[in-house]
Scaffold this active site. Structure first.
Site, mmCIF file in Angstrom:
data_model
loop_
_atom_site.group_PDB
_atom_site.id
_atom_site.type_symbol
_atom_site.label_atom_id
_atom_site.label_comp_id
_atom_site.label_asym_id
_atom_site.label_seq_id
_atom_site.Cartn_x
_atom_site.Cartn_y
_atom_site.Cartn_z
ATOM 1 N N LYS A 55 0.831 -1.213 0.000
ATOM 2 C CA LYS A 55 0.000 0.000 0.000
ATOM 3 C C LYS A 55 0.859 1.254 0.000
ATOM 4 O O LYS A 55 0.576 2.216 -0.731
ATOM 5 C CB LYS A 55 -0.932 -0.015 1.213
ATOM 6 C CG LYS A 55 -2.054 -1.042 1.102
ATOM 7 C CD LYS A 55 -2.728 -1.318 2.434
ATOM 8 C CE LYS A 55 -3.782 -2.421 2.295
ATOM 9 N NZ LYS A 55 -4.334 -2.846 3.579
ATOM 10 N N GLN A 99 -4.963 -1.423 9.600
ATOM 11 C CA GLN A 99 -4.804 -2.770 9.059
ATOM 12 C C GLN A 99 -5.387 -3.809 10.026
ATOM 13 O O GLN A 99 -5.058 -3.827 11.205
ATOM 14 C CB GLN A 99 -3.319 -3.062 8.809
ATOM 15 C CG GLN A 99 -3.054 -4.414 8.182
ATOM 16 C CD GLN A 99 -3.571 -4.523 6.762
ATOM 17 O OE1 GLN A 99 -3.462 -3.592 5.974
ATOM 18 N NE2 GLN A 99 -4.132 -5.661 6.423
ATOM 19 N N ASP A 122 -11.509 2.438 3.930
ATOM 20 C CA ASP A 122 -11.836 1.016 3.935
ATOM 21 C C ASP A 122 -13.346 0.794 3.922
ATOM 22 O O ASP A 122 -13.808 -0.346 3.791
ATOM 23 C CB ASP A 122 -11.226 0.341 5.175
ATOM 24 C CG ASP A 122 -10.421 -0.900 4.830
ATOM 25 O OD1 ASP A 122 -10.270 -1.195 3.625
ATOM 26 O OD2 ASP A 122 -9.936 -1.569 5.751
#
Length: 298
Positions: A55, A99, A122
Site C-alpha cells: 500500500k 490494518q 476502507d
C-alpha cells in the site's frame, strides 16, 4: 464446452492505478492538493506487513502523500484511539486505514468507529455502510469495489442479471450485494445456512464466492457460462506429502478453480484476481475522499 475466460486482475489493477496517478497529478496542478493516505499497522503479522508495504509503495508511485504508522504489538487501546484522533485532525491526511486483524487484546469495533467517516477509505464505519445501503455516495470497501470494476470490465452492463453472493460479511458479502443492486442486478445473499446452496448458486449469471471456505464452490454449483468472482484467499497444505510434511502451503480461493473453469464463462483466478484490485481501489478511495473533503467535483 470451451475453458472459461480468465479475468486477470493485473492489467485491470494497473489501468486503475494509472488513472489514479493521472487524477493525483491533476489535483496537484489545478488545486495544489496532494491526496494523503495513512496506514496504521499494529504488531508483526507477516501477511499484514506485506499488505502494508504494498500500500505504501503503490500510493507513493501514484504521487500521493503516504504515511505508515507501525505500532508495537503491546500498543494499548487508548494509544491506538489517540493516533486515530490525531490522523482525523491532520489536514494532510484524507484516508485512514487501520490494518486488520488487530492483536487480540485490542477491540477493533471502537477503533473503526473512531475513524472520521470522510476519511474511512476502507468503508467500514457504520455511516459509510448506511450510506451504501441507502444508495447514496459512500466510501465503499475496497474488495467489493474491485469486484465490481472487474465485472464491468468483463460484462459491460450488469442490468437484469441474476447475482448470487455466497457470504454475508460486512467486509465483502453485504457491500457487494448492495453494489450489485445499484447496478440493477437481481441479488440473492446466500450463506452456510442456505437450504440447497448448490441449487441457489446454479441460478446465478454472476456468482460471487466470499464465504472464506477453501474450494467450497464446485463445478456443479455453477450455471454454464456464468461469471464467477472468487474473493477467497485461503492457505491450505499441499497434497504432495513431502511438501505437506515440510509445512508448506499454497493459496486457493473459495472456488474449486480447476473444475469450475470448465463450466463458467469467465472466472477470476486465486491468486492473480480480486486480490490485486484491493490496493488499487484503496488508492482510488483516497483520491475520492480528498476530492469530497475539499468540495472538488468529479
Amino acid at each position: 464446452m470451451a475453458e472459461a475466460r480468465i479475468i486477470d486482475g493485473r492489467p485491470i489493477a494497473e489501468q486503475l492505478q494509472a488513472q489514479v496517478a493521472a487524477e493525483v497529478a491533476q489535483l496537484k496542478a489545478e488545486h495544489g492538493l496532494t491526496p494523503g493516505l495513512a496506514v496504521v499497522l499494529v504488531g508483526e503479522d507477516p501477511a499484514s506487513q506485506i499488505y502494508v508495504r504494498s500500500k505504501g509503495e503503490k500510493s507513493l508511485a501514484a504521487g500521493m502523500h503516504s504515511v505508515t504508522h507501525r505500532l508495537p504489538e503491546q500498543t494499548t487501546q487508548e494509544a491506538l484511539l489517540a493516533l486515530v484522533a490525531e490522523l482525523n485532525a491532520d489536514p494532510a491526511i484524507h484516508g485512514i486505514l487501520v490494518q486488520l486483524p488487530l492483536p487480540k487484546h485490542l477491540d477493533q469495533g471502537p477503533v473503526i468507529a473512531a475513524i472520521d467517516p470522510a476519511k474511512d477509505v476502507d468503508g467500514l464505519t457504520t455511516i459509510n455502510a448506511g450510506l451504501l445501503a441507502s444508495g447514496l455516495p459512500a466510501l465503499t470497501p475496497c474488495t467489493p469495489l474491485g469486484c465490481m470494476i472487474m465485472l464491468r470490465e468483463t460484462l459491460g452492463s450488469l442490468s437484469g442479471l441474476r447475482a448470487v453472493v455466497v457470504g454475508r460479511s460486512v467486509l465483502v458479502g453485504r457491500p457487494i450485494a448492495q453494489l450489485l443492486l445499484q447496478a440493477d442486478c437481481t441479488v440473492t445473499i446466500a450463506h452456510s445456512r442456505t437450504k440447497d446452496l448448490p441449487a441457489v448458486c446454479r441460478e446465478a449469471d454472476i456468482l460471487v464466492a466470499a464465504a472464506g471456505q477453501p474450494q467450497m464452490v464446485k463445478a456443479d454449483w455453477i450455471k454454464a457460462g456464468a461469471t464467477v468472482i472468487d474473493v477467497g484467499i485461503n492457505r491450505v497444505p499441499f497434497r504432495d506429502p513431502v511438501k505437506a510434511a515440510a509445512g508448506k502451503t499454497k493459496v486457493v480461493g473459495d472456488v474449486d478453480y480447476k473444475s469450475a473453469a470448465k463450466v463458467a464463462g469467465a472466472i477470476t483466478p486465486v491468486p492473480g484476481g480480486v486480490g490485486l484490485m484491493t490496493v488499487a481501489c484503496l488508492l482510488k478511495n483516497t483520491v475520492t475522499a480528498a476530492k469530497r473533503i475539499h468540495g472538488i467535483e468529479g
